[in-house]
Design a protein around this motif. Sequence first.
Motif, PDB file in Angstrom:
ATOM      1  N   ALA A 122       0.827  -1.204   0.000  1.00 40.29           N
ATOM      2  CA  ALA A 122       0.000   0.000   0.000  1.00 40.29           C
ATOM      3  C   ALA A 122       0.865   1.259   0.000  1.00 40.29           C
ATOM      4  O   ALA A 122       0.518   2.264  -0.641  1.00 40.29           O
ATOM      5  CB  ALA A 122      -0.920  -0.013   1.218  1.00 40.29           C
ATOM      6  N   PHE A 123       1.998   1.212   0.700  1.00 38.11           N
ATOM      7  CA  PHE A 123       2.920   2.340   0.733  1.00 38.11           C
ATOM      8  C   PHE A 123       3.448   2.633  -0.675  1.00 38.11           C
ATOM      9  O   PHE A 123       3.489   3.792  -1.112  1.00 38.11           O
ATOM     10  CB  PHE A 123       4.082   2.029   1.682  1.00 38.11           C
ATOM     11  N   LYS A 124       3.842   1.601  -1.387  1.00 38.48           N
ATOM     12  CA  LYS A 124       4.358   1.790  -2.751  1.00 38.48           C
ATOM     13  C   LYS A 124       3.302   2.384  -3.668  1.00 38.48           C
ATOM     14  O   LYS A 124       3.607   3.216  -4.541  1.00 38.48           O
ATOM     15  CB  LYS A 124       4.853   0.456  -3.309  1.00 38.48           C
ATOM     16  N   LEU A 125       2.054   1.981  -3.484  1.00 38.67           N
ATOM     17  CA  LEU A 125       0.965   2.524  -4.301  1.00 38.67           C
ATOM     18  C   LEU A 125       0.665   3.977  -3.944  1.00 38.67           C
ATOM     19  O   LEU A 125       0.323   4.788  -4.816  1.00 38.67           O
ATOM     20  CB  LEU A 125      -0.301   1.675  -4.119  1.00 38.67           C
ATOM     21  N   ALA A 126       0.798   4.307  -2.669  1.00 37.96           N
ATOM     22  CA  ALA A 126       0.541   5.690  -2.235  1.00 37.96           C
ATOM     23  C   ALA A 126       1.638   6.640  -2.695  1.00 37.96           C
ATOM     24  O   ALA A 126       1.370   7.831  -2.922  1.00 37.96           O
ATOM     25  CB  ALA A 126       0.417   5.734  -0.718  1.00 37.96           C
TER      26      ALA A 126
END
Length: 368
Positions: free
Chosen positions: A213-217
């Motif tokens: 999720a961090f990479k997507l954000a």
Amino acid sequence: MWLKKETRNMLLSCGLLLAAVSPAIAAGENESASVLPSYQQDAALIRSTFEPQLYTLPAFKMGHYGLRMYRQTQDSKYQAAIWADMARVASRLNYFTTEVHTPAQISTYSASRIANYDKKKDVRSDMRYEATIDKPEYLYLGVDLLGSMARANEYELKHREDEKLRQIIRRYDFKAYATDPDMIRAWAAQLANQVYWLKQLGEQNVVSEFIEAFKLAYPDDQDAQLTDQQFMNKIYGMTHIIFAAAEYYQHTVNEADYQWIYDYYRNNVDAILARSKEDVLAEVGINFLLADLESDPVVEKMRKAIQQSIDRNAGMVPATNGSTDLVDGEHRNVLAIMLLDWKGAKEVPTITHQPEMFTSIPYGLVEK
């Protein structure tokens, strides 16, 4: 051939002048070559500013500094700061087990906590308020409860009502917080800590979900669109993934397990230097040290940047606004000390290996 008297006298005078000036020139060259002290000397300078006043700092700051310095040096002079940190943890957990544990109590407590963020007017606080207003229990669960339980766990301690606290944790699905993009943009570093704490406590494991999720954000190809505040939030999140995986300077990490982070640092080092505060720069450098990568060029760049930021009259790294307040500057400066004078990761103090530090455990904590 004989020189005229006037010419001979002029040459003699010039020779004497050169003889007098040359040492000064040489000294100037030497001074410019060594204008800055060694990194270790500058770490000592910062220590000499903070340590005479260490026990005037609030308990949280005192413990933050003392625990990190003890893990670096194993020097018993930090023992009182660590005991103060244990007392703070015990007090917090005692309060939660007696006063804030039912859903209604947690709701009241969380509402009070979130209201404090609405009072602040900086960008980060506004983002945190907006991201958390519909899930204020996160402030109780993630920011307050998990941090205290995890610190006790690092000491090989737990609260005497540990099971009661664990039952509270199990009421919530932490994945909802850890994968929410707005939460990540507001709390990246804190969420990184918390997902690892949960895992280290043997509770819910949402580390991989958080990282995805961090990479997507924060996709790397959109860095240019980020404000400096959001760029730093991204880097903070990455540094805290490494810190939390290393259980805060207790052991090293394997670079290959976090290759995406180290590759990002190397590929974006100039942007990090240009857009980040000293806290962030120090954390990036320490991430490399935790992977036994002290010879990596990124470490030297971060050390130089930190060294050049030191206010030598104040004996510390000041805030971006020039403030040299000790309380506000503790976090930034203990990181600077570790970066400049790294002494390795060490799994201390624990009740198993340093029992002399746990002869008087604050009320509420017990051995695991």
